[in-house]
Design a protein around this motif. Sequence first.
Motif, PDB file in Angstrom:
ATOM      1  N   ASP A   1      82.042  63.614 137.895  1.00 54.17           N
ATOM      2  CA  ASP A   1      80.721  62.934 138.424  1.00 54.17           C
ATOM      3  C   ASP A   1      80.956  62.390 139.790  1.00 54.17           C
ATOM      4  O   ASP A   1      82.180  61.767 139.802  1.00 54.17           O
ATOM      5  CB  ASP A   1      80.410  61.861 137.386  1.00 54.17           C
ATOM      6  CG  ASP A   1      78.984  61.093 137.785  1.00 54.17           C
ATOM      7  OD1 ASP A   1      78.009  61.683 137.558  1.00 54.17           O
ATOM      8  OD2 ASP A   1      79.242  60.145 138.175  1.00 54.17           O
TER       9      ASP A   1
ATOM     10  N   LEU B   1      80.371  59.451 140.814  1.00 56.85           N
ATOM     11  CA  LEU B   1      80.781  58.067 140.719  1.00 56.85           C
ATOM     12  C   LEU B   1      81.509  57.969 139.543  1.00 56.85           C
ATOM     13  O   LEU B   1      81.424  56.680 138.936  1.00 56.85           O
ATOM     14  CB  LEU B   1      79.534  57.281 140.982  1.00 56.85           C
ATOM     15  CG  LEU B   1      78.796  57.245 142.371  1.00 56.85           C
ATOM     16  CD1 LEU B   1      77.495  56.859 142.223  1.00 56.85           C
ATOM     17  CD2 LEU B   1      79.891  56.177 143.314  1.00 56.85           C
TER      18      LEU B   1
ATOM     19  N   ALA C   1      85.612  59.011 137.874  1.00 62.54           N
ATOM     20  CA  ALA C   1      86.919  58.359 137.935  1.00 62.54           C
ATOM     21  C   ALA C   1      87.141  58.135 139.329  1.00 62.54           C
ATOM     22  O   ALA C   1      87.670  56.899 139.550  1.00 62.54           O
ATOM     23  CB  ALA C   1      87.805  59.175 137.442  1.00 62.54           C
TER      24      ALA C   1
ATOM     25  N   THR D   1      85.252  56.974 142.558  1.00 67.63           N
ATOM     26  CA  THR D   1      84.044  56.516 143.336  1.00 67.63           C
ATOM     27  C   THR D   1      83.935  57.035 144.723  1.00 67.63           C
ATOM     28  O   THR D   1      84.980  56.957 145.578  1.00 67.63           O
ATOM     29  CB  THR D   1      83.447  55.235 143.095  1.00 67.63           C
ATOM     30  OG1 THR D   1      84.425  54.257 143.822  1.00 67.63           O
ATOM     31  CG2 THR D   1      84.017  54.769 141.518  1.00 67.63           C
TER      32      THR D   1
ATOM     33  N   THR E   1      81.729  55.202 146.753  1.00 70.15           N
ATOM     34  CA  THR E   1      80.861  54.281 147.097  1.00 70.15           C
ATOM     35  C   THR E   1      80.756  54.015 148.563  1.00 70.15           C
ATOM     36  O   THR E   1      79.805  53.532 149.305  1.00 70.15           O
ATOM     37  CB  THR E   1      80.861  53.015 146.363  1.00 70.15           C
ATOM     38  OG1 THR E   1      82.275  52.711 146.281  1.00 70.15           O
ATOM     39  CG2 THR E   1      80.375  52.995 144.862  1.00 70.15           C
ATOM     40  N   ASP E   2      82.090  54.039 149.149  1.00 74.24           N
ATOM     41  CA  ASP E   2      82.220  53.849 150.624  1.00 74.24           C
ATOM     42  C   ASP E   2      81.329  55.216 151.302  1.00 74.24           C
ATOM     43  O   ASP E   2      80.888  54.442 152.455  1.00 74.24           O
ATOM     44  CB  ASP E   2      83.614  53.926 151.161  1.00 74.24           C
ATOM     45  CG  ASP E   2      84.635  55.168 150.267  1.00 74.24           C
ATOM     46  OD1 ASP E   2      83.676  55.823 149.548  1.00 74.24           O
ATOM     47  OD2 ASP E   2      85.732  55.392 150.608  1.00 74.24           O
TER      48      ASP E   2
ATOM     49  N   ILE F   1      78.577  56.083 150.413  1.00 74.74           N
ATOM     50  CA  ILE F   1      77.384  55.773 150.438  1.00 74.74           C
ATOM     51  C   ILE F   1      77.029  54.615 151.149  1.00 74.74           C
ATOM     52  O   ILE F   1      75.991  54.482 151.568  1.00 74.74           O
ATOM     53  CB  ILE F   1      76.974  55.381 148.930  1.00 74.74           C
ATOM     54  CG1 ILE F   1      77.087  56.879 148.203  1.00 74.74           C
ATOM     55  CG2 ILE F   1      75.528  54.960 148.468  1.00 74.74           C
ATOM     56  CD1 ILE F   1      76.908  56.876 146.505  1.00 74.74           C
ATOM     57  N   LEU F   2      77.823  53.468 151.025  1.00 77.81           N
ATOM     58  CA  LEU F   2      77.721  52.325 152.179  1.00 77.81           C
ATOM     59  C   LEU F   2      77.643  52.894 153.370  1.00 77.81           C
ATOM     60  O   LEU F   2      76.539  52.124 154.104  1.00 77.81           O
ATOM     61  CB  LEU F   2      78.977  51.364 151.785  1.00 77.81           C
ATOM     62  CG  LEU F   2      78.892  50.721 150.617  1.00 77.81           C
ATOM     63  CD1 LEU F   2      80.232  49.976 150.366  1.00 77.81           C
ATOM     64  CD2 LEU F   2      77.805  49.626 150.650  1.00 77.81           C
TER      65      LEU F   2
ATOM     66  N   ARG G   1      74.197  54.064 153.927  1.00 77.83           N
ATOM     67  CA  ARG G   1      73.079  53.057 153.835  1.00 77.83           C
ATOM     68  C   ARG G   1      72.976  52.452 155.460  1.00 77.83           C
ATOM     69  O   ARG G   1      72.178  52.278 155.804  1.00 77.83           O
ATOM     70  CB  ARG G   1      73.340  52.004 152.948  1.00 77.83           C
ATOM     71  CG  ARG G   1      73.164  52.204 151.627  1.00 77.83           C
ATOM     72  CD  ARG G   1      73.282  50.940 150.651  1.00 77.83           C
ATOM     73  NE  ARG G   1      73.349  51.084 149.385  1.00 77.83           N
ATOM     74  CZ  ARG G   1      73.624  50.272 148.617  1.00 77.83           C
ATOM     75  NH1 ARG G   1      74.328  49.182 149.122  1.00 77.83           N
ATOM     76  NH2 ARG G   1      73.796  50.535 147.247  1.00 77.83           N
TER      77      ARG G   1
ATOM     78  N   TYR H   1      70.100  58.639 150.166  1.00 75.75           N
ATOM     79  CA  TYR H   1      71.049  59.307 149.140  1.00 75.75           C
ATOM     80  C   TYR H   1      70.553  59.661 147.740  1.00 75.75           C
ATOM     81  O   TYR H   1      69.584  58.735 147.287  1.00 75.75           O
ATOM     82  CB  TYR H   1      72.272  58.603 149.209  1.00 75.75           C
ATOM     83  CG  TYR H   1      72.434  57.395 148.627  1.00 75.75           C
ATOM     84  CD1 TYR H   1      72.060  56.262 149.195  1.00 75.75           C
ATOM     85  CD2 TYR H   1      72.700  57.505 147.107  1.00 75.75           C
ATOM     86  CE1 TYR H   1      72.100  54.925 148.235  1.00 75.75           C
ATOM     87  CE2 TYR H   1      72.932  56.094 146.570  1.00 75.75           C
ATOM     88  CZ  TYR H   1      72.328  54.989 146.991  1.00 75.75           C
ATOM     89  OH  TYR H   1      72.511  53.880 146.346  1.00 75.75           O
TER      90      TYR H   1
ATOM     91  N   ILE I   1      72.022  61.038 143.961  1.00 74.71           N
ATOM     92  CA  ILE I   1      73.052  61.149 143.044  1.00 74.71           C
ATOM     93  C   ILE I   1      72.724  62.281 142.008  1.00 74.71           C
ATOM     94  O   ILE I   1      71.845  61.850 141.227  1.00 74.71           O
ATOM     95  CB  ILE I   1      73.789  59.930 142.525  1.00 74.71           C
ATOM     96  CG1 ILE I   1      74.281  59.072 143.469  1.00 74.71           C
ATOM     97  CG2 ILE I   1      75.003  60.381 141.737  1.00 74.71           C
ATOM     98  CD1 ILE I   1      74.644  57.811 143.024  1.00 74.71           C
TER      99      ILE I   1
ATOM    100  N   HIS J   1      74.237  63.624 138.691  1.00 72.85           N
ATOM    101  CA  HIS J   1      75.225  63.256 137.797  1.00 72.85           C
ATOM    102  C   HIS J   1      75.708  64.463 137.147  1.00 72.85           C
ATOM    103  O   HIS J   1      75.172  65.695 137.213  1.00 72.85           O
ATOM    104  CB  HIS J   1      74.758  62.354 136.955  1.00 72.85           C
ATOM    105  CG  HIS J   1      74.619  60.855 137.533  1.00 72.85           C
ATOM    106  ND1 HIS J   1      75.728  60.286 137.976  1.00 72.85           N
ATOM    107  CD2 HIS J   1      73.564  60.144 137.734  1.00 72.85           C
ATOM    108  CE1 HIS J   1      75.298  58.858 138.555  1.00 72.85           C
ATOM    109  NE2 HIS J   1      73.879  59.048 138.103  1.00 72.85           N
ATOM    110  N   ASN J   2      76.880  64.399 136.486  1.00 74.67           N
ATOM    111  CA  ASN J   2      77.503  65.482 135.660  1.00 74.67           C
ATOM    112  C   ASN J   2      78.562  64.811 134.734  1.00 74.67           C
ATOM    113  O   ASN J   2      78.864  63.540 134.939  1.00 74.67           O
ATOM    114  CB  ASN J   2      78.161  66.598 136.481  1.00 74.67           C
ATOM    115  CG  ASN J   2      77.772  68.008 135.886  1.00 74.67           C
ATOM    116  OD1 ASN J   2      78.143  67.945 134.717  1.00 74.67           O
ATOM    117  ND2 ASN J   2      77.697  69.201 136.490  1.00 74.67           N
ATOM    118  N   ALA J   3      79.084  65.515 133.833  1.00 76.68           N
ATOM    119  CA  ALA J   3      80.028  65.028 133.197  1.00 76.68           C
ATOM    120  C   ALA J   3      81.366  65.106 133.766  1.00 76.68           C
ATOM    121  O   ALA J   3      81.667  65.561 134.714  1.00 76.68           O
ATOM    122  CB  ALA J   3      80.475  66.159 132.116  1.00 76.68           C
ATOM    123  N   SER J   4      81.887  63.838 133.545  1.00 76.07           N
ATOM    124  CA  SER J   4      83.496  63.685 134.095  1.00 76.07           C
ATOM    125  C   SER J   4      84.234  63.399 132.881  1.00 76.07           C
ATOM    126  O   SER J   4      83.951  63.153 131.692  1.00 76.07           O
ATOM    127  CB  SER J   4      83.331  62.251 134.869  1.00 76.07           C
ATOM    128  OG  SER J   4      83.269  61.234 134.285  1.00 76.07           O
TER     129      SER J   4
END
Lengths: 298, 298
Positions: free
Chosen positions: A85, A87, A89, A91, A93-94, A96-97, A100, A106, A108, A110-113
Motif C-alpha cells: 500500500d 501508505l 509500511a 509511507t 507522505t513526503d 504528497i506534502l 500539496r 493527489y 491514493i 489502496h491495496n493489501a500490505s
Amino acid sequence: MLYLIGLGLSDVSDITVRGLDTVRKCKRVYLEAYTSILMAADQESLEKYYGREVILADRELVEGGSDDILAGAQTDDIAFLVVGDPLGATTHTDLILRARELNIPYNIIHNASVMNAVGACGLQLYNFGQTVSLVFFTDSWKPESFYDKVLENRQLGLHTLLLLDIKVKEQSIENMARGRLIYEPPRYMSIATAAQQMLEIEESRKEGAYGPETPCIGVSRLGAPTQAFRADTLEQLAEYDAGEPLHSLIILGNRVHDLETDFIAAFAPDQERLRKAIKDDAQNFKKPEPPIVNMYDD
Amino acid sequence: MLYLIGLGLSDVSDITVRGLDTVRKCKRVYLEAYTSILMAADQESLEKYYGREVILADRELVEGGSDDILAGAQTDDIAFLVVGDPLGATTHTDLILRARELNIPYNIIHNASVMNAVGACGLQLYNFGQTVSLVFFTDSWKPESFYDKVLENRQLGLHTLLLLDIKVKEQSIENMARGRLIYEPPRYMSIATAAQQMLEIEESRKEGAYGPETPCIGVSRLGAPTQAFRADTLEQLAEYDAGEPLHSLIILGNRVHDLETDFIAAFAPDQERLRKAIKDDAQNFKKPEPPIVNMYDD
C-alpha cells in the motif's frame, strides 16, 4: 493528478482493477524500487502487463528529485506505484506534502500490505501492538530500539510484527569513500538472521522481553503462491531456512486466543513444542498478586 | 478450492485483477454482508460487474451453516467475498478451520482494509498500537473495555484506531422476545456518537486516558471518492457531522511526529487549535523525573 497506487504483494495481477485502469491512462509511470520488491514480477513484466513504460524510482529520485516525478502533474496524470500500500509500511507522505505545495491534487489507490495481509497467519490483527523494524547488524552498529518496543507490546500481551531489513542499491563503505558508484547486490534479511539478532540483544539486555522459548511465526513470501508460515520457538527459527525473500517475523504476545493457537498449530513442525511454548509463555509478565489480607486479623 | 477474496473498501473496481478473474471462474459466489458494507456498491452492481449470481451470507449462514458454503468445495471453486481484507478487521478464521477439517484447500486473495488504508490520513502505521472496537451503548449496557486499551496505547505514546459499531439485521428486544423475524434498519456508528461515548466513559473513569482536548482524527468513507478526514479535539468531533457512513476514529498518541502534524493540519478546520492540542497533549503521560542526586554530598 498524482496517483499513488498500491501494487499488493506478489503478482502483476495483484493490482486492483481501478489501479490498473488508472496506470494505463497515466502519462508517466514510476515504480518505487528501494523499500520493497514485488515478489513475482519485475520492471519488464510490469511494462508488458500495463502496456506502458515503467520508470524505476530509487531513493535519490524520490527523496531528492521528487520535482522530476511531479513535473507537469498539475495537468497530466502521473502514477507512482508502490509495492503493498502507498501508505503502509513505508509511507510516502513526503511526496504528497511536496505535491500539496505545488498545488497538485493527489489520489491514493489502496491495496493489501504486509501490515494487514499478515492476518493470513491466523493471529487476530486486533491483538497486534506497534509494528517494529529490524535492521541488519554490523560489527559496530547493533541498533536495539526494536527491543523496547517488543517489550512494550509483550507487557500488554500483544503480538509484534517485525519488518525485516532490505538493502537495495547500497554502497560498500570503501566504494562510498572513494566515490565509486558501485552498488552491492541486494540483501534481504532472513527469518533466521532476524531471530539470531534478537537472541543476541536479549543476551546482552537480559530484561526478558522474550527468550529462546518464545513462540513466534516466521512469514515468508506473504501473498505469493509459495507463501509459507512457520510456527515455532525463536530459538528454532534461528536455524530455519525459509528460502527466497521476502521474510517477516512475528513475536507472539503471551495471551494467545485458543482459536489463534488452533489455527497456527497447522504451521508448526512440532505441534507439541509450539503448544508447550505458548502455554509456558502465558506465565510471563504476570502482575504481582495483591497481598493476602486476613480479614479476621486486627 | 475455497477462495477468500478481499473486495477493498468502496467501489466494485477495488477488487484486484486476480480476485476478479477468480470470482468469474467460481461455481458459487458468497458475499459476507454483516460486518461491513462496500460503500459504493451493492449486491446488484456486484452481480452485474462479475457476471455471476452473488449470494448474500449473513451471520447465521457463515457461523451456523458454513457447511452450506463449503458444500462441494473439495472439487468446485467457491468464492467467499469480504469487504476490505478477508482476515483484516473481521477475521474469518473459523470458516478456514472448518474448511481444513473437511480437507478443502483454501486460498486468500488480499486487499486493502481499514487497518492499513487508514495510513492515508498521514499518521505512520508504525505509530499505532492495538486496534480497538467501540460498540453502541444502550441505557443498561456501556461496555468500556476499549478504555483500558486506549489507555495502554496512550501510555506508550501510540495512536489508536477505533473501529465503530455496525448493526445489520438486528432484532429489537421486543421482536426477539416474541420470536418475530423483523429486523431493525441498519445502523452505523458516527464519529460524533463515538466521541460522545468516549467522553462519557472518561467522565466516569477519570483515569485520564484522554480528555475533551485530546487531538483526534475523524475518518469517513475511507477509500471512497467522498473520503474525508477531520483533525480536531475529541470535544469538537463530538459535534461533527461527518455525513454518510462508514466512519472510524483515531485517538492520537502524544508523541506526534512533526511530519505527521504537518500532514494532518490540512484536515483541521482550525489549524491553531489542532497544533495547540497536539503540543499540550505531549505533556501527558510523562514519566516522573529521577530524583536529583547531589554528587558532592556524602
